[in-house]
Motif scaffolding. Structure first.
Motif, PDB file in Angstrom:
ATOM      1  N   ASN A   1      83.753  34.477  99.419  1.00  0.00           N
ATOM      2  CA  ASN A   1      83.356  33.390  98.519  1.00  0.00           C
ATOM      3  C   ASN A   1      84.201  33.353  97.249  1.00  0.00           C
ATOM      4  O   ASN A   1      83.681  33.260  96.140  1.00  0.00           O
ATOM      5  N   GLN A   2      85.512  33.415  97.435  1.00  0.00           N
ATOM      6  CA  GLN A   2      86.417  33.406  96.280  1.00  0.00           C
ATOM      7  C   GLN A   2      87.509  32.359  96.502  1.00  0.00           C
ATOM      8  O   GLN A   2      87.926  32.104  97.622  1.00  0.00           O
ATOM      9  N   PHE A   3      87.958  31.811  95.384  1.00  0.00           N
ATOM     10  CA  PHE A   3      89.019  30.798  95.442  1.00  0.00           C
ATOM     11  C   PHE A   3      89.775  30.816  94.125  1.00  0.00           C
ATOM     12  O   PHE A   3      89.186  30.791  93.046  1.00  0.00           O
ATOM     13  N   GLY A   4      91.084  30.874  94.201  1.00  0.00           N
ATOM     14  CA  GLY A   4      91.916  30.786  93.003  1.00  0.00           C
ATOM     15  C   GLY A   4      93.142  29.944  93.308  1.00  0.00           C
ATOM     16  O   GLY A   4      93.596  29.878  94.455  1.00  0.00           O
ATOM     17  N   MET A   5      93.683  29.290  92.284  1.00  0.00           N
ATOM     18  CA  MET A   5      94.873  28.469  92.478  1.00  0.00           C
ATOM     19  C   MET A   5      95.644  28.410  91.172  1.00  0.00           C
ATOM     20  O   MET A   5      95.053  28.332  90.084  1.00  0.00           O
ATOM     21  N   ALA A   6      96.961  28.508  91.278  1.00  0.00           N
ATOM     22  CA  ALA A   6      97.804  28.439  90.082  1.00  0.00           C
ATOM     23  C   ALA A   6      99.051  27.618  90.385  1.00  0.00           C
ATOM     24  O   ALA A   6      99.584  27.652  91.495  1.00  0.00           O
ATOM     25  N   ILE A   7      99.516  26.895  89.380  1.00  0.00           N
ATOM     26  CA  ILE A   7     100.760  26.118  89.475  1.00  0.00           C
ATOM     27  C   ILE A   7     101.664  26.549  88.328  1.00  0.00           C
ATOM     28  O   ILE A   7     101.267  26.496  87.157  1.00  0.00           O
ATOM     29  N   ALA A   8     102.881  26.992  88.663  1.00  0.00           N
ATOM     30  CA  ALA A   8     103.897  27.280  87.647  1.00  0.00           C
ATOM     31  C   ALA A   8     104.959  26.194  87.761  1.00  0.00           C
ATOM     32  O   ALA A   8     105.548  26.011  88.831  1.00  0.00           O
ATOM     33  N   THR A   9     105.185  25.456  86.689  1.00  0.00           N
ATOM     34  CA  THR A   9     106.138  24.344  86.746  1.00  0.00           C
ATOM     35  C   THR A   9     107.508  24.800  86.253  1.00  0.00           C
ATOM     36  O   THR A   9     107.624  25.773  85.499  1.00  0.00           O
ATOM     37  N   VAL A  10     108.539  24.095  86.673  1.00  0.00           N
ATOM     38  CA  VAL A  10     109.909  24.485  86.300  1.00  0.00           C
ATOM     39  C   VAL A  10     110.179  24.296  84.800  1.00  0.00           C
ATOM     40  O   VAL A  10     111.145  24.850  84.278  1.00  0.00           O
ATOM     41  N   ASP A  11     109.297  23.555  84.113  1.00  0.00           N
ATOM     42  CA  ASP A  11     109.485  23.422  82.660  1.00  0.00           C
ATOM     43  C   ASP A  11     108.685  24.471  81.884  1.00  0.00           C
ATOM     44  O   ASP A  11     108.492  24.357  80.671  1.00  0.00           O
ATOM     45  N   GLY A  12     108.198  25.494  82.622  1.00  0.00           N
ATOM     46  CA  GLY A  12     107.633  26.656  81.941  1.00  0.00           C
ATOM     47  C   GLY A  12     106.147  26.652  81.688  1.00  0.00           C
ATOM     48  O   GLY A  12     105.633  27.498  80.955  1.00  0.00           O
ATOM     49  N   LYS A  13     105.405  25.747  82.300  1.00  0.00           N
ATOM     50  CA  LYS A  13     103.950  25.705  82.081  1.00  0.00           C
ATOM     51  C   LYS A  13     103.227  26.366  83.258  1.00  0.00           C
ATOM     52  O   LYS A  13     103.725  26.379  84.385  1.00  0.00           O
ATOM     53  N   LEU A  14     102.046  26.893  82.977  1.00  0.00           N
ATOM     54  CA  LEU A  14     101.232  27.543  84.006  1.00  0.00           C
ATOM     55  C   LEU A  14      99.819  26.970  83.940  1.00  0.00           C
ATOM     56  O   LEU A  14      99.193  26.962  82.877  1.00  0.00           O
ATOM     57  N   TYR A  15      99.344  26.478  85.070  1.00  0.00           N
ATOM     58  CA  TYR A  15      97.996  25.917  85.162  1.00  0.00           C
ATOM     59  C   TYR A  15      97.228  26.725  86.209  1.00  0.00           C
ATOM     60  O   TYR A  15      97.801  27.111  87.233  1.00  0.00           O
ATOM     61  N   SER A  16      95.945  26.954  85.972  1.00  0.00           N
ATOM     62  CA  SER A  16      95.197  27.707  86.985  1.00  0.00           C
ATOM     63  C   SER A  16      93.722  27.348  86.972  1.00  0.00           C
ATOM     64  O   SER A  16      93.207  26.756  86.013  1.00  0.00           O
ATOM     65  N   VAL A  17      93.053  27.751  88.058  1.00  0.00           N
ATOM     66  CA  VAL A  17      91.627  27.464  88.212  1.00  0.00           C
ATOM     67  C   VAL A  17      91.011  28.546  89.090  1.00  0.00           C
ATOM     68  O   VAL A  17      91.691  29.169  89.907  1.00  0.00           O
ATOM     69  N   GLY A  18      89.707  28.771  88.903  1.00  0.00           N
ATOM     70  CA  GLY A  18      89.001  29.749  89.749  1.00  0.00           C
ATOM     71  C   GLY A  18      89.478  31.164  89.488  1.00  0.00           C
ATOM     72  O   GLY A  18      89.867  31.521  88.375  1.00  0.00           O
ATOM     73  N   GLU A  19      89.496  31.973  90.559  1.00  0.00           N
ATOM     74  CA  GLU A  19      89.888  33.391  90.424  1.00  0.00           C
ATOM     75  C   GLU A  19      91.410  33.548  90.519  1.00  0.00           C
ATOM     76  O   GLU A  19      91.917  34.319  91.333  1.00  0.00           O
ATOM     77  N   ALA A  20      92.115  32.805  89.687  1.00  0.00           N
ATOM     78  CA  ALA A  20      93.585  32.788  89.770  1.00  0.00           C
ATOM     79  C   ALA A  20      94.213  34.047  89.202  1.00  0.00           C
ATOM     80  O   ALA A  20      95.401  34.289  89.398  1.00  0.00           O
ATOM     81  N   ASP A  21      93.421  34.852  88.468  1.00  0.00           N
ATOM     82  CA  ASP A  21      93.983  36.102  87.948  1.00  0.00           C
ATOM     83  C   ASP A  21      93.432  37.321  88.684  1.00  0.00           C
ATOM     84  O   ASP A  21      93.608  38.458  88.239  1.00  0.00           O
ATOM     85  N   THR A  22      92.781  37.101  89.825  1.00  0.00           N
ATOM     86  CA  THR A  22      92.283  38.201  90.658  1.00  0.00           C
ATOM     87  C   THR A  22      93.364  38.613  91.653  1.00  0.00           C
ATOM     88  O   THR A  22      93.903  37.765  92.375  1.00  0.00           O
ATOM     89  N   SER A  23      93.680  39.894  91.704  1.00  0.00           N
ATOM     90  CA  SER A  23      94.689  40.378  92.650  1.00  0.00           C
ATOM     91  C   SER A  23      94.126  40.433  94.067  1.00  0.00           C
ATOM     92  O   SER A  23      92.968  40.783  94.260  1.00  0.00           O
ATOM     93  N   PHE A  24      94.962  40.099  95.017  1.00  0.00           N
ATOM     94  CA  PHE A  24      94.581  40.187  96.434  1.00  0.00           C
ATOM     95  C   PHE A  24      95.783  40.683  97.227  1.00  0.00           C
ATOM     96  O   PHE A  24      96.907  40.733  96.724  1.00  0.00           O
ATOM     97  N   SER A  25      95.546  41.035  98.475  1.00  0.00           N
ATOM     98  CA  SER A  25      96.610  41.563  99.325  1.00  0.00           C
ATOM     99  C   SER A  25      97.474  40.409  99.819  1.00  0.00           C
ATOM    100  O   SER A  25      96.997  39.549 100.563  1.00  0.00           O
ATOM    101  N   ILE A  26      98.752  40.376  99.410  1.00  0.00           N
ATOM    102  CA  ILE A  26      99.557  39.189  99.732  1.00  0.00           C
ATOM    103  C   ILE A  26     100.021  39.174 101.188  1.00  0.00           C
ATOM    104  O   ILE A  26     100.403  38.134 101.704  1.00  0.00           O
ATOM    105  N   GLN A  27      99.997  40.323 101.866  1.00  0.00           N
ATOM    106  CA  GLN A  27     100.338  40.388 103.282  1.00  0.00           C
ATOM    107  C   GLN A  27     101.671  39.683 103.594  1.00  0.00           C
ATOM    108  O   GLN A  27     102.688  40.036 103.055  1.00  0.00           O
ATOM    109  N   SER A  28     101.646  38.645 104.426  1.00  0.00           N
ATOM    110  CA  SER A  28     102.899  38.049 104.896  1.00  0.00           C
ATOM    111  C   SER A  28     103.639  37.218 103.857  1.00  0.00           C
ATOM    112  O   SER A  28     104.778  36.828 104.091  1.00  0.00           O
ATOM    113  N   LEU A  29     103.018  36.953 102.713  1.00  0.00           N
ATOM    114  CA  LEU A  29     103.770  36.288 101.653  1.00  0.00           C
ATOM    115  C   LEU A  29     104.934  37.169 101.223  1.00  0.00           C
ATOM    116  O   LEU A  29     105.971  36.684 100.755  1.00  0.00           O
TER     117      LEU A  29
END
Length: 309
Positions: free
Chosen positions: A37-65
């Protein structure tokens, strides 16, 4: 100018009733323990801005990424010679299929299925002890994310080492066809540790920026790869990044992307932004169910599909 934070907030609001959908990857014991029951999302733009929502600062196992970053390292070491060891075509089979590997005499179909990623890891291992190769990989991802706190989850690495029998079989198979130069346990030791890398959506979005910005990270000014190589890695992510769901992801989302069974997806809007989303519940082909839905909504609302809005 579109309000990316408002778009993220609206996506999160719409997906909240669906939290927990999909099935966590229970064949890796440590991942089976993750709360779906977790969801996080982040967008880093090429002009240097960072937007996020939910558990976007929670670490998880990136596996195949991790395969995207290891592929970047391998191309830096051997260049186009890498393609003698691994193909560039979509697989159409399960990400850990051994049948295809036998039919194609030990040359994996692409660098994002497990066999292909193991071959890529074997290339990076050349001239190193496994511990050194793991260190090089970790330093590289920290450099991409501009964040020294990125770490490898040793419990996940151990969990994979103890249960990764299919990967052991794939590696032995390639070794039999002389497409693995190092002892199987050395290459797999590095591979299991790279997959156990733990990152948050915010860290991942920043780490993927070089693919959105013609090979350089605009936040740090670091040049990572040439514009041509960034373009080619994006092409592989678009055609092969979602296992047997790659065509469907291209159809629905229209962005280069790479998924992992930890529930993460890294997507790239070339020239615009790097996007990371995480929700642990997977669909039937092993991709994050809500993550895929969120990226489809984002592409629709921003017009960021590489095929036009």
């Amino acid at each position: 100018m579109m309000n990316l934070q408002a778009i993220l907030d609206s996506i999160y609001g719409e997906l909240q009733p669906r939290l927990g959908e999909g099935k966590v990857a229970d064949y890796i014991p440590e991942l089976a323990k993750v709360d779906p029951n977790q969801f996080g999302m982040a967008i880093a733009t090429v002009d240097g801005k960072l937007y996020s929502v939910g558990e976007a600062d929670t670490s998880f196992s990136i596996q195949s990424l991790s395969k995207v970053f290891m592929l970047t390292l391998a191309l830096g070491k051997v260049g186009e010679g890498l393609w003698k060891r691994v193909g560039r075509e979509p697989s159409g089979s399960s990400f850990n299929s051994i049948v295809q590997l036998e039919r194609e005499e030990g040359i994996p179909r692409n660098p994002f299925i497990n066999a292909g990623a193991i071959a890529v890891t074997d290339v990076v291992l050349a001239g190193h002890a496994p511990r050194e190769a793991i260190g090089e990989f970790l330093r590289f991802v920290r450099y991409l994310a501009d964040d020294e706190t990125v770490t490898i989850d040793q419990k996940v690495a151990q969990s994979e080492t103890q249960t990764g029998f299919k990967n052991i079989a794939l590696a032995n198979f390639m070794r039999a066809y002389r497409n693995l130069d190092h002892p199987v346990e050395h290459t797999l030791g590095v591979y299991f540790h790279q997959c156990a890398l733990a990152m948050s959506c915010q860290q991942l979005a920043k780490a993927g920026l070089y693919l959105a910005a013609r090979g350089s990270n605009p936040l740090t000014g670091h040049s990572v790869v040439s514009p041509k190589r960034a373009r080619r890695i994006n092409a592989l992510m678009l055609t092969c990044g979602h296992y047997d769901g790659s065509g469907d992801f291209a159809y629905r989302v229209g962005l280069p992307g790479k998924s992992g069974v930890g529930g993460g997806i890294l997507a790239v809007a070339p020239g615009l932004a790097s996007i990371a989303v995480w929700s642990p519940g997977l669909n039937e082909v092993g991709n994050s169910q809500l993550g895929s839905a969120a990226l489809e909504m984002l592409a629709a609302r921003t017009g960021w599909s590489v095929f036009g809005d």
